[in-house]
Design a protein around this motif. Structure first.
Motif, PDB file in Angstrom:
ATOM      1  N   GLU A 136      28.544  28.171  36.165  1.00 31.31           N
ATOM      2  CA  GLU A 136      28.482  28.438  34.734  1.00 31.31           C
ATOM      3  C   GLU A 136      28.369  29.928  34.448  1.00 31.31           C
ATOM      4  O   GLU A 136      28.780  30.405  33.400  1.00 31.31           O
ATOM      5  CB  GLU A 136      27.292  27.694  34.108  1.00 31.31           C
ATOM      6  N   LYS A 137      27.798  30.687  35.376  1.00 27.75           N
ATOM      7  CA  LYS A 137      27.561  32.112  35.154  1.00 27.75           C
ATOM      8  C   LYS A 137      28.498  33.016  35.964  1.00 27.75           C
ATOM      9  O   LYS A 137      28.803  34.115  35.522  1.00 27.75           O
ATOM     10  CB  LYS A 137      26.114  32.458  35.515  1.00 27.75           C
ATOM     11  N   LEU A 138      28.930  32.576  37.147  1.00 24.72           N
ATOM     12  CA  LEU A 138      29.690  33.429  38.052  1.00 24.72           C
ATOM     13  C   LEU A 138      31.176  33.084  38.011  1.00 24.72           C
ATOM     14  O   LEU A 138      31.551  31.927  38.181  1.00 24.72           O
ATOM     15  CB  LEU A 138      29.166  33.282  39.476  1.00 24.72           C
ATOM     16  N   MET A 139      32.018  34.116  37.775  1.00 22.08           N
ATOM     17  CA  MET A 139      33.460  33.915  37.721  1.00 22.08           C
ATOM     18  C   MET A 139      34.171  34.977  38.565  1.00 22.08           C
ATOM     19  O   MET A 139      34.404  36.105  38.095  1.00 22.08           O
ATOM     20  CB  MET A 139      33.958  33.974  36.273  1.00 22.08           C
ATOM     21  N   PRO A 140      34.501  34.683  39.817  1.00 28.03           N
ATOM     22  CA  PRO A 140      35.330  35.609  40.616  1.00 28.03           C
ATOM     23  C   PRO A 140      36.729  35.710  40.014  1.00 28.03           C
ATOM     24  O   PRO A 140      37.194  34.785  39.339  1.00 28.03           O
ATOM     25  CB  PRO A 140      35.364  34.949  41.999  1.00 28.03           C
ATOM     26  N   TRP A 141      37.420  36.821  40.282  1.00 28.20           N
ATOM     27  CA  TRP A 141      38.757  36.998  39.722  1.00 28.20           C
ATOM     28  C   TRP A 141      39.622  37.842  40.645  1.00 28.20           C
ATOM     29  O   TRP A 141      39.134  38.629  41.447  1.00 28.20           O
ATOM     30  CB  TRP A 141      38.688  37.635  38.337  1.00 28.20           C
ATOM     31  N   LEU A 142      40.939  37.649  40.522  1.00 26.13           N
ATOM     32  CA  LEU A 142      41.944  38.419  41.246  1.00 26.13           C
ATOM     33  C   LEU A 142      42.977  38.907  40.244  1.00 26.13           C
ATOM     34  O   LEU A 142      43.324  38.182  39.301  1.00 26.13           O
ATOM     35  CB  LEU A 142      42.622  37.565  42.320  1.00 26.13           C
ATOM     36  N   GLY A 143      43.474  40.145  40.441  1.00 20.80           N
ATOM     37  CA  GLY A 143      44.413  40.696  39.487  1.00 20.80           C
ATOM     38  C   GLY A 143      45.493  41.533  40.139  1.00 20.80           C
ATOM     39  O   GLY A 143      45.391  41.931  41.306  1.00 20.80           O
ATOM     40  N   LEU A 144      46.541  41.811  39.361  1.00 21.50           N
ATOM     41  CA  LEU A 144      47.657  42.634  39.820  1.00 21.50           C
ATOM     42  C   LEU A 144      48.150  43.461  38.639  1.00 21.50           C
ATOM     43  O   LEU A 144      48.300  42.933  37.525  1.00 21.50           O
ATOM     44  CB  LEU A 144      48.787  41.751  40.355  1.00 21.50           C
ATOM     45  N   GLY A 145      48.392  44.755  38.876  1.00 21.82           N
ATOM     46  CA  GLY A 145      48.829  45.630  37.802  1.00 21.82           C
ATOM     47  C   GLY A 145      49.962  46.533  38.220  1.00 21.82           C
ATOM     48  O   GLY A 145      50.291  46.668  39.405  1.00 21.82           O
ATOM     49  N   ILE A 146      50.576  47.174  37.226  1.00 17.24           N
ATOM     50  CA  ILE A 146      51.632  48.156  37.441  1.00 17.24           C
ATOM     51  C   ILE A 146      51.487  49.218  36.366  1.00 17.24           C
ATOM     52  O   ILE A 146      51.082  48.913  35.233  1.00 17.24           O
ATOM     53  CB  ILE A 146      53.026  47.491  37.385  1.00 17.24           C
TER      54      ILE A 146
END
Length: 253
Positions: free
Chosen positions: A141-151
């Motif tokens: 409920e509190k912890l949200m891991p994330w992965l991202g990609l940018g340019i």
């Protein structure tokens, strides 16, 4: 067939059919619970839609080479720069609890690898901007891991200035180029429904395509002030990168 025999057959048929009725009732209950959970998840995803503002601060290390060389090993980024302090603003939109798309702008004071000297002052800075997308996982409920990609695009500038009496001279050199991939990851801890904070790590790789230079001289006898600038394409291109880590705050609207 006697009445007693008829009652026995009726009781036997009810006994045999009871498990199937019970199974149907249990399955119907499970389906209803699944429907409730699916509805709750859908409502939660809809509630998590909206705009977001992120602020990042950390430390970056340069990797690779700014330019290539046909005479052997090219000078590395670490030969000129020792690190940077990236300050970044992210503005974007959450389409649901998981999917984010936005733009970023970063300014970073850059540290030179060597001191300039007693009579010369020098400084360097970096600008980065572009778009990024990320996917957020709900670990709890509190912890949200994330992965991202940018340019995006990167501008790196170095300035040296010196003065002698009334004469002031500024020499500038810079590089510009495409940042073709920025791989990111982190974990958000949701303090409240609108605010989260957590660590992040990113590796931004790019290629400098244009080199710039400028010369500014003030109070030159007879001539006055002189200003010249030039830019040219970099023929021997090389891949460089910035490895960054720090803390990100995010506000949801």
């Amino acid at each position: 067939m006697t009445t007693r025999t008829l009652w026995k057959l009726t009781a036997l048929s009810l006994t045999l059919s009871a498990p199937s009725f019970a199974a149907d009732w249990r399955n119907d209950g499970n389906l209803r619970r699944k429907e409730v959970k699916s509805t709750e998840a859908l409502e939660q995803a809809r509630e998590d839609r909206g705009f977001a503002l992120g602020l990042r601060a950390g430390y970056s290390l340069p990797l690779g080479s700014a330019v290539g060389s046909d005479r052997g090993e090219a000078p590395g980024m670490r030969d000129a720069y020792s690190g940077a302090i990236p300050l970044q603003v992210d503005v974007g939109y959450f389409f649901n609890s998981n999917v984010y798309l936005g733009a970023y702008f970063q300014y970073a004071p850059v540290f030179l690898a060597e001191d300039c000297g007693a009579d010369v002052s020098c400084s360097a800075n970096q600008l980065r901007f572009g778009v990024n997308a990320s996917y957020h996982f709900r670990a709890s409920e509190k912890l949200m891991p994330w992965l991202g990609l940018g340019i995006g695009y990167e501008l790196l500038d170095t300035k040296l200035s010196a003065s002698a009496g009334d004469l002031e001279t500024v020499i500038g050199a810079g590089a510009r180029g495409i940042e073709f991939a920025s791989v990111q990851g982190g974990a958000d801890y949701r303090v409240s429904d609108t605010f989260s904070i957590g660590p992040y790590l990113s590796l931004a790789a790019g290629v400098y395509q244009t080199a710039t230079s400028r010369l500014e001289t003030k109070n030159v006898p007879i001539l006055g002030d002189i200003s010249e600038s030039a830019s040219e394409s970099i023929d021997d291109k090389a891949v460089h990168a910035w490895l960054s880590g720090g803390v990100r705050m995010q506000f949801r609207f």
